[in-house]
Motif scaffolding. Structure first.
Motif, PDB file in Angstrom:
ATOM      1  N   GLY A  76      29.946 106.736  13.829  1.00 33.12           N
ATOM      2  CA  GLY A  76      30.062 108.656  14.285  1.00 33.12           C
ATOM      3  C   GLY A  76      29.146 108.659  15.651  1.00 33.12           C
ATOM      4  O   GLY A  76      28.003 107.854  16.211  1.00 33.12           O
ATOM      5  N   GLU A  77      29.470 109.703  15.735  1.00 36.75           N
ATOM      6  CA  GLU A  77      28.906 110.120  17.445  1.00 36.75           C
ATOM      7  C   GLU A  77      27.327 110.181  17.332  1.00 36.75           C
ATOM      8  O   GLU A  77      27.352 110.249  18.437  1.00 36.75           O
ATOM      9  CB  GLU A  77      29.493 111.716  17.262  1.00 36.75           C
ATOM     10  CG  GLU A  77      30.795 111.486  17.357  1.00 36.75           C
ATOM     11  CD  GLU A  77      31.311 113.446  17.699  1.00 36.75           C
ATOM     12  OE1 GLU A  77      30.513 113.671  18.009  1.00 36.75           O
ATOM     13  OE2 GLU A  77      32.341 113.302  17.503  1.00 36.75           O
ATOM     14  N   LYS A  78      26.677 110.516  16.337  1.00 42.80           N
ATOM     15  CA  LYS A  78      25.279 110.777  16.000  1.00 42.80           C
ATOM     16  C   LYS A  78      24.722 109.470  15.991  1.00 42.80           C
ATOM     17  O   LYS A  78      23.003 109.297  16.584  1.00 42.80           O
ATOM     18  CB  LYS A  78      25.135 111.722  15.829  1.00 42.80           C
ATOM     19  CG  LYS A  78      25.640 113.230  16.037  1.00 42.80           C
ATOM     20  CD  LYS A  78      24.748 114.289  14.769  1.00 42.80           C
ATOM     21  CE  LYS A  78      25.607 116.008  15.637  1.00 42.80           C
ATOM     22  NZ  LYS A  78      24.912 117.241  15.050  1.00 42.80           N
ATOM     23  N   GLU A  79      25.178 109.355  15.790  1.00 39.69           N
ATOM     24  CA  GLU A  79      24.678 107.220  15.293  1.00 39.69           C
ATOM     25  C   GLU A  79      24.298 106.514  15.610  1.00 39.69           C
ATOM     26  O   GLU A  79      25.756 106.185  17.290  1.00 39.69           O
ATOM     27  CB  GLU A  79      25.801 106.362  13.913  1.00 39.69           C
ATOM     28  CG  GLU A  79      25.538 106.911  13.320  1.00 39.69           C
ATOM     29  CD  GLU A  79      26.427 107.047  11.945  1.00 39.69           C
ATOM     30  OE1 GLU A  79      26.031 106.876  10.850  1.00 39.69           O
ATOM     31  OE2 GLU A  79      27.090 105.976  11.833  1.00 39.69           O
ATOM     32  N   HIS A  80      24.189 105.759  16.673  1.00 38.17           N
ATOM     33  CA  HIS A  80      23.445 104.865  17.548  1.00 38.17           C
ATOM     34  C   HIS A  80      23.065 103.196  17.350  1.00 38.17           C
ATOM     35  O   HIS A  80      22.064 103.194  16.538  1.00 38.17           O
ATOM     36  CB  HIS A  80      22.276 105.196  18.509  1.00 38.17           C
ATOM     37  CG  HIS A  80      22.336 106.285  19.601  1.00 38.17           C
ATOM     38  ND1 HIS A  80      22.927 106.770  20.606  1.00 38.17           N
ATOM     39  CD2 HIS A  80      21.262 107.421  18.573  1.00 38.17           C
ATOM     40  CE1 HIS A  80      22.672 108.265  20.303  1.00 38.17           C
ATOM     41  NE2 HIS A  80      21.967 108.879  19.523  1.00 38.17           N
ATOM     42  N   PRO A  81      23.993 102.675  17.603  1.00 39.90           N
ATOM     43  CA  PRO A  81      24.926 101.221  16.457  1.00 39.90           C
ATOM     44  C   PRO A  81      23.133 100.550  17.865  1.00 39.90           C
ATOM     45  O   PRO A  81      22.531 100.337  19.000  1.00 39.90           O
ATOM     46  CB  PRO A  81      25.743 100.357  17.296  1.00 39.90           C
ATOM     47  CG  PRO A  81      26.272 101.583  18.119  1.00 39.90           C
ATOM     48  CD  PRO A  81      25.669 102.170  18.157  1.00 39.90           C
ATOM     49  N   ILE A  82      22.607  99.556  16.113  1.00 41.02           N
ATOM     50  CA  ILE A  82      21.163  98.752  16.426  1.00 41.02           C
ATOM     51  C   ILE A  82      22.159  97.280  16.613  1.00 41.02           C
ATOM     52  O   ILE A  82      21.592  96.541  17.303  1.00 41.02           O
ATOM     53  CB  ILE A  82      20.303  98.652  15.233  1.00 41.02           C
ATOM     54  CG1 ILE A  82      19.661 100.768  15.458  1.00 41.02           C
ATOM     55  CG2 ILE A  82      19.314  97.545  15.267  1.00 41.02           C
ATOM     56  CD1 ILE A  82      19.216 100.460  14.183  1.00 41.02           C
ATOM     57  N   LEU A  83      22.615  96.568  16.296  1.00 39.35           N
ATOM     58  CA  LEU A  83      23.928  96.369  16.199  1.00 39.35           C
ATOM     59  C   LEU A  83      24.769  95.619  15.854  1.00 39.35           C
ATOM     60  O   LEU A  83      25.654  96.331  15.042  1.00 39.35           O
ATOM     61  CB  LEU A  83      23.145  94.663  14.824  1.00 39.35           C
ATOM     62  CG  LEU A  83      24.245  93.312  14.541  1.00 39.35           C
ATOM     63  CD1 LEU A  83      23.765  92.368  16.045  1.00 39.35           C
ATOM     64  CD2 LEU A  83      24.003  92.518  13.736  1.00 39.35           C
ATOM     65  N   ARG A  84      25.823  95.259  17.090  1.00 39.35           N
ATOM     66  CA  ARG A  84      27.708  95.593  16.721  1.00 39.35           C
ATOM     67  C   ARG A  84      27.863  94.307  16.324  1.00 39.35           C
ATOM     68  O   ARG A  84      27.935  93.654  17.621  1.00 39.35           O
ATOM     69  CB  ARG A  84      28.127  96.381  17.744  1.00 39.35           C
ATOM     70  CG  ARG A  84      29.042  96.324  18.434  1.00 39.35           C
ATOM     71  CD  ARG A  84      29.056  96.913  19.759  1.00 39.35           C
ATOM     72  NE  ARG A  84      28.511  98.801  18.712  1.00 39.35           N
ATOM     73  CZ  ARG A  84      28.934  99.438  20.302  1.00 39.35           C
ATOM     74  NH1 ARG A  84      30.004  99.634  21.114  1.00 39.35           N
ATOM     75  NH2 ARG A  84      28.371 101.471  20.167  1.00 39.35           N
TER      76      ARG A  84
END
Length: 135
Positions: A76-84
């Motif tokens: 989502g827009e407000k989510e920041h990936p920690i592991l991709r």
């Protein structure tokens, strides 16, 4: 020997394609594909995770079957990936079809990120049993 097998499996994951032309920025991947044959035709299974039906284009021109799909980032827009481990991008594959394929009867379904194409054979290419008579 086990390490060799592990490396082979890793190499078969999403591979970037260098030669596909595209109009949108981002990587282009060559999706893994299985092709099977039976008496009635061919089945093509292509892994296209994250691709929605509206972002998938299957095209047949001059005997060349082209599969092109685009997937967007799934977070989502407000989510920041920690592991991709999954990246957005374009999937691209092309195949030259044999004249034995009934091109007007090709069927395509996309279910759970797997594209299933059914390529039926023309009647003349289907195997048939010939009855032998004796007199």
């Amino acid at each position: 020997m086990t390490k060799t097998k592990e490396l082979q499996v890793q190499n078969e994951e999403k591979r970037e394609v260098a030669s596909a032309e595209q109009t949108r920025p981002g990587p282009v991947y060559r999706p893994p594909v299985d092709i099977c044959e039976d008496a009635g035709g061919f089945t093509v299974l292509a892994d296209l995770p994250g691709v929605k039906p509206e972002n998938l284009h299957v095209d047949l021109r001059e005997g060349t079957l082209t599969i092109r799909g685009h997937c967007e980032a799934l977070h989502g827009e407000k989510e920041h990936p920690i592991l991709r481990e999954f990246e957005a991008g374009t999937y691209f594959r092309q195949f030259a079809l044999t004249d034995a394929v009934e091109q007007g009867q090709i069927d395509a379904k996309l279910v759970n990120g797997v594209l299933r194409l059914r390529l039926p054979k023309i009647e003349a290419a289907k195997p048939r049993r010939i009855r032998v008579n004796s007199t």
